[in-house]
Design a protein around this motif. Structure first.
Motif, mmCIF file in Angstrom:
data_model
loop_
_atom_site.group_PDB
_atom_site.id
_atom_site.type_symbol
_atom_site.label_atom_id
_atom_site.label_comp_id
_atom_site.label_asym_id
_atom_site.label_seq_id
_atom_site.Cartn_x
_atom_site.Cartn_y
_atom_site.Cartn_z
ATOM 1 N N LEU A 173 71.213 67.428 50.701
ATOM 2 C CA LEU A 173 70.582 67.301 49.512
ATOM 3 C C LEU A 173 70.060 68.534 48.769
ATOM 4 C CD1 LEU A 173 68.285 64.164 50.636
ATOM 5 C CD2 LEU A 173 70.417 64.080 49.191
ATOM 6 N N SER A 174 69.875 68.367 47.633
ATOM 7 C CA SER A 174 69.324 69.764 46.837
ATOM 8 C C SER A 174 67.848 69.997 47.182
ATOM 9 C CB SER A 174 69.702 69.613 45.526
ATOM 10 O OG SER A 174 69.239 68.547 44.775
ATOM 11 N N GLU A 175 67.404 71.094 46.861
ATOM 12 C CA GLU A 175 66.107 71.383 47.031
ATOM 13 C C GLU A 175 65.287 70.603 45.907
ATOM 14 O OE1 GLU A 175 66.733 75.913 48.054
ATOM 15 O OE2 GLU A 175 64.396 75.288 47.913
ATOM 16 N N GLY A 176 64.221 70.061 46.167
ATOM 17 C CA GLY A 176 63.391 69.313 45.023
ATOM 18 C C GLY A 176 63.080 67.834 45.394
ATOM 19 N N THR A 177 62.725 67.219 44.301
ATOM 20 C CA THR A 177 62.157 65.589 44.696
ATOM 21 C C THR A 177 63.178 64.966 44.418
ATOM 22 O OG1 THR A 177 60.135 66.257 43.684
ATOM 23 C CG2 THR A 177 60.701 64.161 43.878
ATOM 24 N N HIS A 178 63.349 63.781 45.640
ATOM 25 C CA HIS A 178 64.313 62.809 45.740
ATOM 26 C C HIS A 178 63.844 61.364 45.471
ATOM 27 C CE1 HIS A 178 67.698 65.598 45.879
ATOM 28 N NE2 HIS A 178 66.800 66.404 46.733
ATOM 29 N N ASP A 221 58.957 58.516 46.955
ATOM 30 C CA ASP A 221 59.695 59.831 46.636
ATOM 31 C C ASP A 221 59.206 60.743 47.814
ATOM 32 O OD1 ASP A 221 58.463 59.690 43.227
ATOM 33 O OD2 ASP A 221 60.172 58.957 44.064
ATOM 34 N N PHE A 222 60.239 61.757 48.121
ATOM 35 C CA PHE A 222 60.148 62.709 49.067
ATOM 36 C C PHE A 222 60.763 64.030 48.515
ATOM 37 C CE2 PHE A 222 64.231 60.756 49.572
ATOM 38 C CZ PHE A 222 64.893 61.899 50.218
ATOM 39 N N SER A 223 60.234 65.287 49.075
ATOM 40 C CA SER A 223 60.896 66.676 48.643
ATOM 41 C C SER A 223 61.497 67.125 49.837
ATOM 42 C CB SER A 223 59.373 67.278 48.525
ATOM 43 O OG SER A 223 58.657 66.736 47.286
ATOM 44 N N VAL A 224 62.280 67.814 49.259
ATOM 45 C CA VAL A 224 63.387 68.619 50.375
ATOM 46 C C VAL A 224 63.088 70.414 50.055
ATOM 47 C CG1 VAL A 224 65.758 69.030 50.975
ATOM 48 C CG2 VAL A 224 65.162 66.958 50.453
#
Length: 735
Positions: free
Chosen positions: A612-617, A631-634
């Protein structure tokens, strides 16, 4: 800079000669007349009157008792026949144009050069251009001339108004679609009696072009810029009035034709004057002073038709079509088209009535003073168009290879082309069209023979239904027994201490096929295991959608060494689980995630998170009773680094006992020690800081925190380092 401007001026002038058109409009509405200034416009045409340096004011000159400014407003806004009303009629109310004005202190805008400067050289016009290069550059200068005059008028505080200045408008009214561009500009030059010859494509000819030199500051960092414009020179010596209106207008032939170019329509005649469309479009040859309507092909190009108003014929049969220019609803069919593979052309058909009881603009006799009339046959008009060309142009065409042509005519004017009652047209050896009935505004025709068959596309076949074609709305193809869109979990059984449970089978509610077989759930333990008890499973409230109990707004790492996955918990029971999605994409069980009970616990695996890319998913746990989302952040934090080794002390000793180490070496040693301390993450000295080597390389131990306070140890080290720095800088070694 001047050379650059010259280049672009020449480039734009070349584009003018090609007469390239741009843009289209498409909005909804019902057909009405524009006998008054439009109150609900979706397109604004800015009119600017301009006079050359050697000319006097003219907007208040009187012709037949009416000023020029009012004659122009009649012609564009308010008369029974006007530019605005023409396009409102042609578009069935989809295009509602309003023309506004920019005056300079109530008058026209003064240009920098004389009129003759923009015309060709002659004995009567010694200031004219002599070469094609001069001509192209002066065409560019003319654009900048009136553009600069507009910019200056706005800077001097002039506002956008109606024709007599009694009503003021916002500059934002010039940009109805809010794209940062003025919808359209019409530059009207003063009429003249000077002996100046103007030929086609000359700078002073009536034409449409592009100029982005006008800039209006709207505030808040927003700018409004010019784009497409037309320029015309009107003749006021002969004016026209409809018998039921009595508002004098100029000839609308050029204003309507050039405005068509603003919307993207192209010329339907060629450079030698041949026109395979002639009276069937205002973009070909118009009946002056008020041109007839546009062809159905051009209306399609402008987005003024849809699948219900312009239908596709794929098989022989009888069809009905409404009279062009009279449709008042979105379900009125005003035309048909059919592919003709034999000719590699598309056949277009529409009903046109040019008699006195015909549609408003198609009437060859319009009850106008000083107007011309032509004897044009009414009925079904048939066109052939090159396929896959949105805006047809015949400018470079020739017989046998026209982009759009009217067929079935013996006259060059196409005045006898339409098919009246019982007339037939043999389009090809294998295709024939016959008019079988004309009842008021409805014409019926029969088409026989071979035409291009419609190819169904789009839609989705399921386990019980065929796909539905997105274009024609009919079913086609075969049923897909593997496509199950409506699923339900059935046969769920809760485990007890005495019996196993069952997750239930995932069943298609359309065909009752079992899509996924359930799994056995182990019996509940008699006594809870030692240690921390398992979390209590909250009861599922019937008829309520599930919610996310854990995991919302959590932060997880992309690095597999820093975590064991991301855990999310839905309130729905595990037996109701249908699928798991991240960012709307379905995940694969045991590859991307694992699922366990209590209610439904989903763990995203480290290998999946790493991709997954950095940021919110977003994650969605879809159950048969609803969907729980979170929602979660990577983040991409580094893996724990191994302790950095401390380099051995180096350097020599002077005879007086002072060190010869450089300042850089001292700072390096300090940084190494501090870095090791940061890695350890505690207040005691790290192992790497407690182990040093003597000059022979033998390990020697530094005092441990047990022998001396750690803070005191660090302070002692710091004082020793400071001494070495001062000695290096030349201070006494006895410090």
């Amino acid at each position: 800079m001047k050379k650059i401007c010259t280049f672009f001026g020449l480039l734009i002038s070349m584009c003018l000669l090609l007469n390239v058109g741009f843009g289209s409009l498409s909005v909804k509405g019902a057909a009405v007349g524009n006998t008054e200034q439009t109150s609900d416009p979706n397109f604004t045409n800015l009119i600017v009157f301009a006079r050359f340096a050697d000319e006097n004011e003219f907007v208040n000159d009187i012709y037949q008792g009416v000023s020029v400014r009012e004659i122009i407003d009649n012609s564009y806004n308010t008369a029974y026949y006007s530019v605005g009303d023409y396009y409102r009629n042609a578009s069935s109310d989809k295009l509602r144009m309003n023309s506004l004005y920019l005056f300079d202190n109530g008058g026209s805008l003064q240009l920098k050069h004389e009129r003759g400067y923009y015309a060709g050289y002659s004995a009567d016009n010694p200031i004219g251009y002599k070469t094609s290069g001069e001509k192209a550059y002066r065409m560019y200068e003319l654009r900048t001339d009136w553009s600069d005059a507009i910019n200056k008028a706005i800077q001097d505080g002039n506002h956008i108004t109606n024709y007599n200045g009694s009503q003021t408008y916002s500059y934002e009214d010039l940009d109805k679609n809010r794209d940062g561009k003025i919808d359209s500009i019409t530059v009207i030059y003063k009429n003249t009696t000077q002996n100046i010859v103007i030929n086609r494509s000359d700078p002073l000819w009536n034409y449409k072009d592009y100029a982005d030199y006008v800039e209006i500051n709207l505030g808040d960092g927003r700018m409004l810029q010019s784009q497409y414009y037309v320029q015309v020179i009107n003749n006021y010596s002969t004016l026209y009035m409809a018998n039921n209106d009595q508002k004098p207008i100029v000839s609308l032939k050029s204003p309507i034709h050039e405005m068509g170019h603003i919307f993207g329509l192209l010329d339907l005649y060629n450079s030698s004057g041949q026109t395979p469309v002639y009276f069937m479009s205002a973009m070909a040859n118009a009946i002056s002073p008020v041109p007839q309507g546009l062809s159905i092909k051009e209306k399609e190009a402008l987005g003024w038709t849809d699948d219900s108003t312009l239908k596709t014929i794929t098989e022989p049969g009888e069809y009905k079509v409404k009279l062009s220019g009279t449709a008042t609803g979105t379900d009125d069919c005003i035309g048909y088209k059919a592919g003709i593979p034999e000719l590699n052309r598309t056949l277009y058909l529409e009903y046109r009535n040019f008699s006195t009881d015909g549609s408003k603009y198609d009437k060859s006799e319009k009850q106008l003073t000083n107007s011309e009339t032509s004897n044009i046959k009414s009925g079904l008009v048939c066109y052939l168009a090159q396929p896959d060309i949105r805006f047809p142009s015949n400018l470079n065409g020739k017989p046998g290879n026209w982009a759009l042509e009217v067929i079935g005519s013996t006259q060059s004017t196409k005045s006898d082309a339409a098919l009246s009652l019982n007339d037939s047209l043999q389009v090809t050896d294998k295709l024939k069209v016959t008019v079988t009935a004309i009842d008021g505004e409805v014409l019926t025709f029969q088409i026989e023979g071979e035409m291009e068959q419609h190819v169904h596309s789009g839609g989705q076949a399921t386990c019980t239904k065929k796909a539905v074609c997105e274009e024609c709305g009919k079913e086609y193809g075969e049923i897909d027994p593997t496509c199950h869109l409506n699923l339900q979990r059935r046969g769920f059984k809760e485990p007890t201490q005495e019996e196993n449970g069952y997750t239930g089978d995932l069943v298609c509610t359309d065909c009752n096929a079992i899509v996924e077989t359930g799994e056995v759930i182990d019996k509940l333990p008699v006594t809870p295991p030692e240690g921390k008890p398992e979390p209590e499973i909250p009861p599922v409230v019937p008829d309520k959608p599930p919610v996310m109990l854990e995991g919302d707004k959590t932060e997880v790492s992309k690095n597999p060494d820093n975590h064991s996955g991301a855990v999310f918990r839905s309130s729905a029971p595990l037996n109701e689980l249908v699928r798991v999605e991240v960012n709307g994409i379905k995940l694969t069980k045991d590859k991307d995630y694992t699922a366990s009970s209590g209610s439904t616990i989903i763990t995203l695996l480290p290998s999946f998170l790493a991709g997954l890319s950095e940021g919110t998913h977003s994650i969605a746990i879809v159950s048969t009773t609803g969907t729980a989302t979170a929602d979660f952040s990577v983040i991409s934090d580094p893996a724990p680094a191994p302790p950095a080794p401390v380099p051995p002390a180096s350097g020599n000793t002077n005879t007086d006992g002072s060190s010869t180490d450089t300042v850089a070496g001292l700072v390096s040693e300090t940084a190494s020690t501090a870095g090791s301390a940061n890695v350890s993450g505690n207040s005691s000295l790290p192992d790497t800081a407690q182990m040093k080597k003597d000059s022979s390389g033998t390990d020697i131990k530094s005092p441990q925190c047990g022998e001396k306070n750690c803070f005191t140890l660090l302070l002692d080290d710091f004082i020793e380092i400071l001494k070495k720095v001062l000695i290096f800088l030349g201070f006494s070694s006895k410090i």
